[in-house]
Design a protein around this motif. Structure first.
Motif, PDB file in Angstrom:
ATOM      1  N   TYR A  92      10.435 -31.850  -0.948  1.00  0.00           N
ATOM      2  CA  TYR A  92      11.697 -31.459  -1.681  1.00  0.00           C
ATOM      3  C   TYR A  92      12.974 -31.533  -0.961  1.00  0.00           C
ATOM      4  CZ  TYR A  92       8.727 -30.727  -5.505  1.00  0.00           C
ATOM      5  OH  TYR A  92       7.700 -30.786  -6.499  1.00  0.00           O
ATOM      6  N   ASP A 126       2.417 -18.664  -4.902  1.00  0.00           N
ATOM      7  CA  ASP A 126       0.962 -19.572  -4.524  1.00  0.00           C
ATOM      8  C   ASP A 126       0.087 -19.161  -5.619  1.00  0.00           C
ATOM      9  OD1 ASP A 126      -1.191 -20.872  -3.764  1.00  0.00           O
ATOM     10  OD2 ASP A 126      -0.917 -20.301  -1.776  1.00  0.00           O
ATOM     11  N   GLY A 152       3.313 -24.592 -10.217  1.00  0.00           N
ATOM     12  CA  GLY A 152       3.778 -25.880  -9.606  1.00  0.00           C
ATOM     13  C   GLY A 152       5.079 -26.431 -10.379  1.00  0.00           C
ATOM     14  N   ARG A 173      10.440 -34.759 -17.584  1.00  0.00           N
ATOM     15  CA  ARG A 173       9.230 -34.913 -18.436  1.00  0.00           C
ATOM     16  C   ARG A 173       9.433 -34.503 -19.924  1.00  0.00           C
ATOM     17  NH1 ARG A 173       5.914 -36.319 -14.794  1.00  0.00           N
ATOM     18  NH2 ARG A 173       5.560 -35.174 -12.577  1.00  0.00           N
ATOM     19  N   ASP A 202       6.501 -22.050  -7.764  1.00  0.00           N
ATOM     20  CA  ASP A 202       6.212 -23.090  -7.088  1.00  0.00           C
ATOM     21  C   ASP A 202       6.147 -22.466  -5.610  1.00  0.00           C
ATOM     22  OD1 ASP A 202       6.284 -26.353  -7.311  1.00  0.00           O
ATOM     23  OD2 ASP A 202       6.003 -25.544  -5.219  1.00  0.00           O
TER      24      ASP A 202
HETATM   25  C1  LIG Z   1       3.062 -33.218  -8.138  1.00  0.00           C
HETATM   26  S1  LIG Z   1       4.026 -31.951  -8.034  1.00  0.00           S
HETATM   27  C2  LIG Z   1       4.142 -31.704  -9.488  1.00  0.00           C
HETATM   28  C3  LIG Z   1       5.514 -30.815 -10.157  1.00  0.00           C
HETATM   29  C4  LIG Z   1       5.791 -30.723 -11.532  1.00  0.00           C
HETATM   30  N1  LIG Z   1       4.640 -29.985 -11.892  1.00  0.00           N
HETATM   31  C5  LIG Z   1       6.132 -31.591 -12.144  1.00  0.00           C
HETATM   32  O1  LIG Z   1       5.309 -32.129 -12.841  1.00  0.00           O
HETATM   33  O2  LIG Z   1       7.141 -32.501 -11.836  1.00  0.00           O
HETATM   34  C6  LIG Z   1       2.867 -30.818  -7.406  1.00  0.00           C
HETATM   35  C7  LIG Z   1       3.760 -29.444  -7.261  1.00  0.00           C
HETATM   36  O3  LIG Z   1       2.779 -28.301  -7.028  1.00  0.00           O
HETATM   37  C8  LIG Z   1       3.296 -27.629  -6.136  1.00  0.00           C
HETATM   38  N2  LIG Z   1       2.061 -26.733  -5.354  1.00  0.00           N
HETATM   39  C9  LIG Z   1       1.058 -27.360  -4.651  1.00  0.00           C
HETATM   40  N3  LIG Z   1       0.193 -26.347  -4.139  1.00  0.00           N
HETATM   41  C10 LIG Z   1       0.539 -25.095  -4.918  1.00  0.00           C
HETATM   42  C11 LIG Z   1       0.213 -23.744  -4.816  1.00  0.00           C
HETATM   43  N4  LIG Z   1      -0.866 -23.708  -4.151  1.00  0.00           N
HETATM   44  N5  LIG Z   1       0.854 -23.006  -5.573  1.00  0.00           N
HETATM   45  C12 LIG Z   1       1.969 -23.168  -6.173  1.00  0.00           C
HETATM   46  N6  LIG Z   1       2.670 -24.557  -6.399  1.00  0.00           N
HETATM   47  C13 LIG Z   1       2.026 -25.538  -5.552  1.00  0.00           C
HETATM   48  C14 LIG Z   1       3.821 -28.453  -5.146  1.00  0.00           C
HETATM   49  O4  LIG Z   1       4.900 -27.703  -4.139  1.00  0.00           O
HETATM   50  C15 LIG Z   1       4.612 -29.471  -5.968  1.00  0.00           C
HETATM   51  O5  LIG Z   1       5.836 -29.007  -6.237  1.00  0.00           O
END
Ligand SMILES: C[S@@+](CC[C@H](N)C(=O)[O-])C[C@H]1O[C@@H](n2cnc3c(N)ncnc32)[C@H](O)[C@@H]1O
Length: 473
Positions: free
Chosen positions: A169, A258, A207, A180, A232
């Motif tokens: 990021y 998390d 996330g 989206r 996130d």
């Molecule tokens: C592929 S991106 C998708 C972002 C968003 N959902 C979108 O559709 O645009 C995956 C996201 O999940 C977050 N992520 C990964 N592991 C995570 C966790 N254990 N808890 C919270 N967020 C997490 C990452 O930081 C990232 O922002």
């Protein structure tokens, strides 16, 4: 030509990273993403079909365009000779009743049929791949397994996953993922909750990244009682949301959380400002795949805990066999269906049954960190009611119970699997004459009970089926 809003918007773009850029058509990466090229693209691509890997004999393409066309190109390592399966031409070839040309355009209606020119549309829906693709994919997986990520790197990527997303990021700001806006088409309840006369609702996006799903919901918000929480585990992602021009903590609150947090962590492992059993809708868009399989159980439990009885999870993620999986080259394989991208972020590819198991509480996962030691009795015996089902009946009574029961059990909670769709699409790049086979899993999981006033969502795919059935009856 219809719009392809969702086609490229699901995740990372696929573009050309061939070194010999001279003859390549226009590059699609923005300047800010240039340094990410290695991570979001594949190599070597695209080559002309004459240089295809001869993995499988070319199949006759019965309905390739009647008009003379340039040869197709290999798509990200997938030979151009692989052909999608076509349906008999009975749906679309009446010019007066061509479903592919509905106005307004409806997703899910572009069936590839005999006689269709593949390059006429940007995408085709419900496309099945032929056995040659399966063979090709299996060969790719063999190659990937043969040269896995080193143990040293595995540890690096698994120990501190948020670090890699922070870097992501930091480098990509908000311009990487597209907004989206199509989500409300896929999950109609996301439109419902924004309506003025709808019941108050709490939506938690897990996330949430830079807010590309959350902000389009906020923009449609007419329901004064709608509150969005966007969480996130990447601090950088949360900063991006907070810096967004539409950010207003009265309507949308962004926090670091998390989803796989342990109950011993801050706020009992729940997101800041969120109480147990208080959320109506949890949105999970391409986040579950970012988890280590060992984290699945804890994540599902946490999602269960935040939801009201009757609350729902709207889920979309990668399916097995998606181009993003098939294209991985050496040094990316961590474990079965689990990879690390060039930028250090991780990605898993799911099967339907696997997700049903994880979310439906059917069986214990071999991945679970809390697996029963061998010899102990496990749940999910075929001929007896799964313990989780009994568990969920108990939980149906009151949200409060859930914490108590789940914290004393290492079981998975049993969500109802209300809808499950496999979204297979063939995306087409007409300029480069590429076909790209994509596969996404989409589902609505519901926590049993009736406290949430938000109606359970349909899925676009299922709604279309129901509507279609209604018409025929
Ligand atoms: C592929 S991106 C998708 C972002 C968003 N959902 C979108 O559709 O645009 C995956 C996201 O999940 C977050 N992520 C990964 N592991 C995570 C966790 N254990 N808890 C919270 N967020 C997490 C990452 O930081 C990232 O922002």
């Amino acid at each position: 030509m219809e719009s392809t809003t969702s086609e490229n918007a699901d995740e990372r773009s696929y573009t050309d990273n061939s070194k010999s850029t001279k003859q390549q058509p226009k590059q699609q990466l923005s300047k800010a993403m240039e340094h990410m090229r290695f991570a979001v693209t594949v190599d070597p691509i695209p080559r002309s079909s004459s240089t295809s890997t001869p993995t499988s004999p070319p199949l006759p393409d019965t309905a390739t365009p009647q008009t003379p066309a340039e040869p197709e190109s290999d798509a990200y390592g997938v030979p151009a000779s692989i052909a999608p399966i076509r349906k008999p031409a009975h749906r679309s070839h009446s010019p007066s009743n061509n479903q592919k040309r509905t106005d307004p355009f409806a997703f899910g209606s572009r069936f590839l049929e005999e006689g269709d020119n593949i390059f006429e549309f940007n995408a085709w829906d419900h496309v099945d791949v032929d056995p040659a693709y399966q063979t090709f994919s299996s060969e790719q997986y063999e190659r990937q397994r043969a040269e896995p990520v080193s143990d040293f790197d595995k540890k690096r990527f698994n120990d501190n996953p948020e670090k890699w997303w922070n870097i992501f990021y930091k480098n990509n700001k908000t311009n990487f993922f597209k907004n989206r806006k199509w989500l409300a088409q896929e999950f109609p309840v996301l439109g419902e909750v924004t309506k003025e006369d709808s019941a108050p609702a709490v939506v938690l996006e897990v996330g949430a990244g830079a807010g590309n799903s959350a902000f389009p919901i906020l923009q449609n918000r007419k329901n004064k009682g709608l509150k969005i929480h966007a969480c996130d585990f990447s601090k950088k992602a949360v900063e991006l949301i907070r810096e967004h021009e539409l950010y207003d903590p009265e309507f949308i609150q962004a926090d670091v959380w998390d989803v796989a947090a342990s109950p011993e962590s801050e706020n009992g492992g729940l997101p800041p400002g969120i109480k147990e059993g208080s959320v109506d809708v949890v949105l999970m868009i391409f986040i579950f795949s970012a988890l280590n399989p060992k984290q699945w159980d804890q994540a599902v439990k946490n999602v269960w805990r935040v939801l009201k009885p009757g609350g729902q999870v709207l889920f979309r993620d990668y399916g097995r066999g998606d181009l993003a999986q098939v294209r991985f080259k050496k040094g990316r394989y961590m474990e079965e269906n689990f990879y690390v991208r060039g930028d250090g972020t991780r990605v898993y590819f799911f099967e339907k049954e696997e997700l049903e198991e994880i979310w439906g509480g059917k069986q214990r996962s071999s991945h679970s960190e809390t697996d029963t030691p061998s010899g102990e009795q496990t749940n999910g015996q075929a001929d007896e009611p799964p313990a989780q089902q009994l568990l969920s009946l108990q939980l149906d009574k009151e949200a409060e119970d859930s914490r108590e029961v789940l914290s004393t059990e290492s079981q998975r909670p049993a969500f109802e699997i209300v809808h499950f769709g496999i979204d297979r699409r063939m995306l087409v790049n007409r300029q480069r004459r590429l076909k790209m086979y994509r596969c996404w899993m989409q589902a609505v999981f519901r926590k049993p009970g009736h406290q949430s006033e938000v109606p359970t969502s349909t899925l676009r795919q299922d709604k279309e089926k129901e509507d279609g059935e209604g018409e025929e009856a």
